[in-house]
Design a protein around this motif. Structure first.
Motif: not given
Lengths: 508, 127
Positions: A458-461, A489-492
């Motif tokens: 998710f971070a990469r996309v 959820a991942f605190q991005i």
């Protein structure tokens, strides 16, 4: 030694092909007419036919059919004029292995013949898996004998007759709607309506209107009263797919409906009573969403009269042959390819090794493509989609890269993103992570590893889309709601650069 | 329907093209001059007969003209003999629609281009 038969009235072309094939160790024989060629094939021992499409007094297309009548396993390469693409297309539709244009290019000829002979060899091996025989009513059925699926069947049997809400959980493509249909068909409501609605497919306002209806003038464009699905489905069963993508405001109305079996149309004052059984489904983590306050706890409690978990296909690989048999039978009938016998052992192995991220839906689609591509009675690897053929089987490359003694440092990261940007640098780090968790005697390793991979993905996309969640959803093939859910959820961090806080480094 | 004046114009340009393009023709045979020489032998043995067959079909058997032109074209294709291939292709495709006048034009042109092809092949064989 393999044997190729050249059927062409042009003796110079027969000579040319003969020279090229014999120099490659392939035996040849020649025929200048269709009759002579068919006679030679009937005698046996022919592994490949190179067939001129324009023979004296005969159409090569008709001869193609006659050869198939003698032995469908013989690959037939059509030799056609450079300007005759229509005939080439028709020949391929009728099951020619491939075609070659005149004037013949010897390198292309040899490559094509070698591939065709390899296909012939694979097709000569007994079928590893045969297509099933199905009747017309069995195209959409639940298939499975694995313990996981037997649990699902038992659960359906137990709950179908009970008039309680059901929540079906499972990854995309696992067949959640089939569960809903099965419950409906075995319930006392089976003679009343069954309606399905995908909550993720409609904008929030439209979904509300679709479910509850509206009065004339309720909003701009509401030029007449509309009856919603809950009203329409009185006495029946409604299937709310992707319920995790439902907007908060709609969640509140659905909750009231579940509690009281009453609701009002949008813009209306009249309270309408209904009697609807709700079956909901999602692939999203509703409990986590409740914690994050994106899904109402009371609604989850109401929906969750009974929960049925559908296993992903990779957790029931034993069911793959059964599913293959079924989908092969369905595809060969729908595509009018009755001569398809089944899969070669090599193809079956590829099917069993692939992880099927799209689950049964993906398997069905791959079978359809393979049947469509197939030019012979046996589906050999050549006819499978590239992603299935090129997937490294479990226990080969992927496994060896993760083996401690195997120089895992050489494994490449799954993305060009450098280590400090991604938070998930390479397989060596993954290996270390798994080893550490094993030492720690983790009891949730699967979830931990999946989360780690998901965080990176998710971070990469999002980094790639400069934080644009709609674009990210499109790339990932999921709903925007799910992207939003994961970002939270991942605190991005999406402030300027996509960032994973606990990795402490920026990206972008 | 093909117009005679258009046909005349089209045929006029044929002589501007080389009779044979050895480069692409050899490349298709993986550069094998030996194989090419063998293919020219077939041409010398069969070419003249196939040409006469086209002529005979124009005169007496129009129903077989398309197939005869197709056979001649096939033999010449190995040498990338574009001018002969173009004339034979025209005859093959439109055999049942061509007028006598058009066929006379095509036949004349075919003989000229076939002659150029024979010369080119003879040169090639001489090395």
């Amino acid at each position: 030694m393999p044997h190729a038969l050249i059927v062409d009235d042009d003796r110079s072309l027969r000579y040319l092909i003969t020279q090229v094939l014999q120099s490659a160790g392939i035996e040849t024989s020649e025929a200048s007419t269709a009759e002579e060629g068919l006679r030679r094939i009937s005698e046996g021992g022919v592994d490949l036919v190179l067939l001129d499409i324009q023979l004296p007094r005969r159409s090569g297309l008709d001869v193609l059919g006659e050869i198939q009548g003698i032995d469908r396993r013989i690959p037939i390469v059509i030799v056609t004029s450079d300007n005759d693409s229509n005939t080439a297309i028709e020949a391929m539709q009728r099951g020619a292995y491939d075609y070659l244009t005149k004037p013949v290019d010897t390198a292309q000829l040899l490559s094509l013949v070698e591939n065709a002979l390899a296909a012939r060899e694979l097709m000569s091996v007994p079928v590893a898996l045969e297509a099933a025989e199905i009747d017309g009513s069995s195209e959409r059925v639940f298939i499975g004998q694995s313990p996981q699926m037997l649990q699902v069947f038992k659960a359906i049997g137990r709950v179908a007759a009970q008039d309680v809400p059901i929540l079906v959980l499972g990854e995309s493509g696992t067949g959640k709607e089939l569960v809903a249909q099965a419950i409906y068909q075995h319930s006392s409501r089976q003679t009343n309506p069954y309606l399905a609605i995908n909550c993720a497919a409609l904008p929030d306002s439209l979904l509300e209107s679709e479910l509850f209806g509206h009065e004339k003038g309720a909003f701009t464009g509401a030029d007449k009263r509309r009856i919603g699905k809950f009203e329409q489905c009185h006495g029946g069963t409604i299937f709310l797919d992707e319920v995790g993508d439902m907007a908060h405001v709609v969640q509140g109305k659905v909750l009231r409906l579940l509690q009281e079996q009453r609701f009002e149309r949008i813009g209306g004052n009249e309270t309408i009573s209904t009697n609807v059984r709700v079956i909901a489904a999602t692939n999203r983590p509703l409990e986590e969403m409740v914690e994050q306050k994106t899904f109402r706890a009371d609604l989850l409690f109401r929906l969750n009269g009974v929960t049925i978990h559908l296993p992903p296909l990779r957790e029931r690989v034993g069911d793959i042959p059964l599913l293959l048999r079924h989908f092969l039978a369905v595809s060969k009938r729908s595509m009018n390819k009755p001569h398809i016998e089944g899969l070669s052992p090599e193809s079956l192995e590829l099917f069993q090794n692939y992880p099927w991220p799209g689950n049964v839906r993906e398997l069905r689609s791959v079978v359809q493509q393979s049947v469509l591509n197939s030019t012979g009675p046996i589906i050999i690897p050549e006819f499978l989609p590239q992603e299935i053929r090129s997937y490294a089987p479990r226990g080969s490359t992927a496994k060896s890269e993760l083996t401690p003694s195997n120089g895992a440092a050489s494994a490449q990261p799954p993305s060009p993103a450098p280590r400090e940007e991604s938070g998930f640098p390479n397989l060596e780090d993954l290996r270390e992570f798994i080893e550490r968790k094993l030492v720690e005697k983790s009891t949730s390793l699967s979830a931990e590893v999946i989360e780690k991979v998901e965080r990176y993905l998710f971070a990469r996309v999002l980094q790639y889309t400069n934080g644009n969640q709609s674009q990210a959803a499109e790339i990932l093939g999921i709903t925007r709601g799910k992207v939003k859910d994961r970002v939270e959820a991942f605190q991005i961090s999406l402030q300027r650069n996509v960032r994973l806080p606990d990795e402490g480094a920026s990206a972008g | 329907m093909l117009r005679t004046e258009n046909l005349e114009e089209e045929l006029k340009h044929l002589s501007e093209s080389p009779a044979v393009e050895w480069g692409p023709a050899l490349a298709r045979l993986s550069g094998s001059r030996e194989l090419m020489i063998q293919m020219t032998e077939f041409f010398l043995e069969d070419g003249q007969r196939l040409l006469q067959q086209v002529g005979s079909c124009i005169a007496n058997h129009r129903e077989k003209l398309s197939a005869a032109a197709h056979s001649l074209r096939g033999v010449c294709a190995t040498f990338e003999a574009r001018p002969v291939m173009e004339v034979t292709h025209l005859i093959e495709r439109q055999a049942d629609q061509l007028t006598d006048e058009q066929l006379t034009l095509l036949w004349t042109s075919l003989q000229v281009e076939f002659g150029r092809l024979c010369d080119a092949i003879a040169d090639y064989r001489r090395g």
